[in-house]
Every structure is written in structure tokens, then in C-alpha cells.
Design a protein around this motif. Structure first.
Motif, short mmCIF file in Angstrom:
data_model
loop_
_atom_site.label_atom_id
_atom_site.label_comp_id
_atom_site.label_asym_id
_atom_site.label_seq_id
_atom_site.Cartn_x
_atom_site.Cartn_y
_atom_site.Cartn_z
N ALA A 86 0.81 -1.22 0.00
CA ALA A 86 0.00 0.00 0.00
C ALA A 86 0.84 1.27 0.00
N MET A 87 2.06 1.20 0.53
CA MET A 87 2.93 2.36 0.60
C MET A 87 4.37 1.89 0.71
N THR A 88 5.30 2.80 0.51
CA THR A 88 6.71 2.44 0.64
C THR A 88 7.08 2.40 2.12
N ARG A 89 8.20 1.77 2.42
CA ARG A 89 8.66 1.71 3.81
C ARG A 89 8.94 3.11 4.37
N PRO A 90 9.62 4.00 3.61
CA PRO A 90 9.83 5.36 4.14
C PRO A 90 8.51 6.09 4.42
N GLU A 91 7.50 5.91 3.56
CA GLU A 91 6.21 6.55 3.78
C GLU A 91 5.56 6.04 5.05
N MET A 92 5.62 4.72 5.26
CA MET A 92 5.04 4.14 6.46
C MET A 92 5.78 4.61 7.71
N THR A 93 7.11 4.64 7.61
CA THR A 93 7.92 5.10 8.74
C THR A 93 7.59 6.54 9.10
N GLU A 94 7.47 7.39 8.08
CA GLU A 94 7.16 8.81 8.33
C GLU A 94 5.81 8.95 9.02
N TRP A 95 4.81 8.18 8.56
CA TRP A 95 3.48 8.29 9.16
C TRP A 95 3.51 7.80 10.61
N LEU A 96 4.16 6.67 10.85
CA LEU A 96 4.23 6.13 12.21
C LEU A 96 4.91 7.12 13.16
N GLU A 97 6.00 7.73 12.69
CA GLU A 97 6.71 8.70 13.54
C GLU A 97 5.87 9.94 13.77
N SER A 98 5.03 10.31 12.78
CA SER A 98 4.15 11.46 12.96
C SER A 98 3.09 11.19 14.02
N GLN A 99 2.84 9.90 14.28
CA GLN A 99 1.88 9.51 15.31
C GLN A 99 2.53 9.30 16.68
N GLY A 100 3.82 9.61 16.75
CA GLY A 100 4.52 9.50 18.03
C GLY A 100 5.20 8.17 18.27
N ALA A 101 5.17 7.28 17.26
CA ALA A 101 5.82 5.97 17.42
C ALA A 101 7.31 6.08 17.11
N THR A 102 8.07 5.13 17.63
CA THR A 102 9.49 5.00 17.30
C THR A 102 9.66 3.75 16.46
N VAL A 103 10.19 3.90 15.25
CA VAL A 103 10.36 2.76 14.35
C VAL A 103 11.78 2.22 14.49
N THR A 104 11.89 0.94 14.82
CA THR A 104 13.20 0.30 15.00
C THR A 104 13.36 -0.83 13.99
N ASN A 105 14.57 -1.36 13.90
CA ASN A 105 14.86 -2.38 12.88
C ASN A 105 14.73 -3.81 13.37
N SER A 106 14.87 -4.02 14.67
CA SER A 106 14.89 -5.40 15.17
C SER A 106 13.81 -5.64 16.21
N VAL A 107 13.31 -6.86 16.24
CA VAL A 107 12.28 -7.26 17.19
C VAL A 107 12.93 -7.66 18.51
N SER A 108 12.39 -7.14 19.62
CA SER A 108 12.88 -7.51 20.94
C SER A 108 11.71 -7.47 21.92
#
Length: 208
Positions: free
Chosen positions: A148-170
Motif C-alpha cells: 500500500a505504501m513504501t517503507r519510508p512513507e510508512m515510517t514517516e506516518w508512524l513517527e508522525s503519530q509519536g511511534a518510534t520505528v526500529t529495525n529489530s524485534v525484541s
């Protein structure tokens, strides 16, 4: 820096061609390019300046969250540790680091220098960060092929919602967004009991 040209961050904005051409490995072209780059950086949004101050525990993402909340460096400097800590995802450790930094006379002098040198101290990013959403303060990982969208677009939207996008699952991950052909990250998230969203679930959240 060599020749004692830079003692404070603000000294970078005072560098001239003559200063740089006197340094080893700095020819006229290199010196001119650096002076232009520094001049252009005066117009950057303030989160980059806040990050560049080197305050303990303040990384690039934290700097953006705080800058978006307060709107300017002077406002951040006047905020209490509790006011800063109240931002989702920040906390008292970071709040105290920032409040203690700006409580010093040296930091106040630096703010005056920035103003006199014409350095932008306001938050300019096009998409403001919201701090009262369902994703505020959440740590999110994206995996798999997105449709539905590119990874940068999704990352930008998530960060605009106050989320922190990380690369690894923990264990600290709150949500995994899984696209098509999600692999080991999806398996690990399932093993850890982490909440998993599909792209459809994310789109539904975006439309709310």
C-alpha cells in the motif's frame, strides 16, 4: 578542531573561508563547500540542532519528538524535567538530562549565540508529531513486502503519530507491522507475544 577554531557548537557558524583554507587538506573548493553547507544548515528544523548539542540520552528520534512538542529551542530550554518527561516515550531520565543541560550559563550563552548568528531554533518539519494517539510512545518494527505504501512513507506516518520505528524485534517491541512474505521477524514476534498488525489494520488506524 585544529587551530582552536571551534570550542562551542555555535563556533561552527563563525567559520570563514580564510579559517578553513589554513587547515591541512582544505583547498579552496573544499573550504567553500563546507562554508556553504554550514550556512545552509542554519535553516534546518530545530530537532537537528537539539540532537547536535550532544545532550546525554537525546538521540535523533527523541530530539524530533521533543522539538515537535515544544516548537522551539528556547521553549525546550525553559521546560521543566517533568514537562519534558510527560511526552510519551521520553521519561524522567531524558527530562532531567535536558533540564540540567539548559540550566547552565554555558547553555544560555549558546542560545544567545544561535539567535545572534541567525540560526533557526524553531520546529519546521512538514508533518507535526502527535503525542496523544494510540501509537504514541510505541516501539514499532516493519517487516515483509509492503503493497500500500513504501517503507519510508510508512515510517514517516508512524513517527508522525509519536511511534518510534526500529529495525529489530525484541521484548521492548510493542507492534510488528507485517507485510507479505514476512520472515524471521514475524516468527520472533509471535514467540514473544508481540502485537502483530497487517497493512490493512494499519490503514484502518490511519483512517480513524
Amino acid at each position: 578542531m585544529e587551530h582552536n577554531l571551534v570550542h562551542e557548537v555555535s563556533d561552527l557558524y563563525r567559520l570563514s573561508l580564510d579559517d578553513l583554507e589554513g587547515l591541512d587538506k582544505f583547498g579552496a573548493v573544499s573550504a567553500n563547500n563546507l562554508v556553504l553547507a554550514i550556512a545552509n544548515s542554519k535553516q534546518n528544523s530545530v530537532e537537528r540542532l537539539l540532537f547536535g548539542l550532544g545532550i546525554r540520552n537525546v538521540g535523533a528520534k527523541v530530539a524530533k519528538l521533543i522539538s515537535a512538542q515544544f516548537g522551539s529551542l528556547p521553549a525546550i530550554a525553559q521546560a521543566s524535567a517533568d514537562e519534558i518527561a510527560a511526552i510519551p516515550g521520553i521519561g524522567l531520565v531524558i527530562g532531567h538530562s535536558i533540564a540540567q543541560y539548559f540550566a547552565t550559563a554555558q547553555a544560555q550563552d549558546l542560545l544567545n549565540d544561535f539567535e545572534n548568528l541567525g540560526v533557526n531554533m524553531s520546529y519546521l518539519s512538514g508533518t507535526p508529531v502527535q503525542t496523544d494517539t494510540a501509537l504514541s510512545g510505541k516501539k514499532v518494527v516493519i517487516t515483509g513486502k509492503l503493497t500500500a505504501m513504501t517503507r519510508p512513507e510508512m515510517t514517516e506516518w508512524l513517527e508522525s503519530q509519536g511511534a518510534t520505528v526500529t529495525n529489530s524485534v525484541s521484548k521492548k517491541t510493542d507492534i510488528l507491522i507485517a507485510g507479505e512474505d514476512a520472515g524471521s521477524k514475524l516468527t520472533k514476534a509471535q514467540e514473544l507475544g508481540i502485537e502483530i498488525w497487517s497493512e490493512d489494520q494499519l490503514r484502518a488506524n490511519m483512517e480513524q
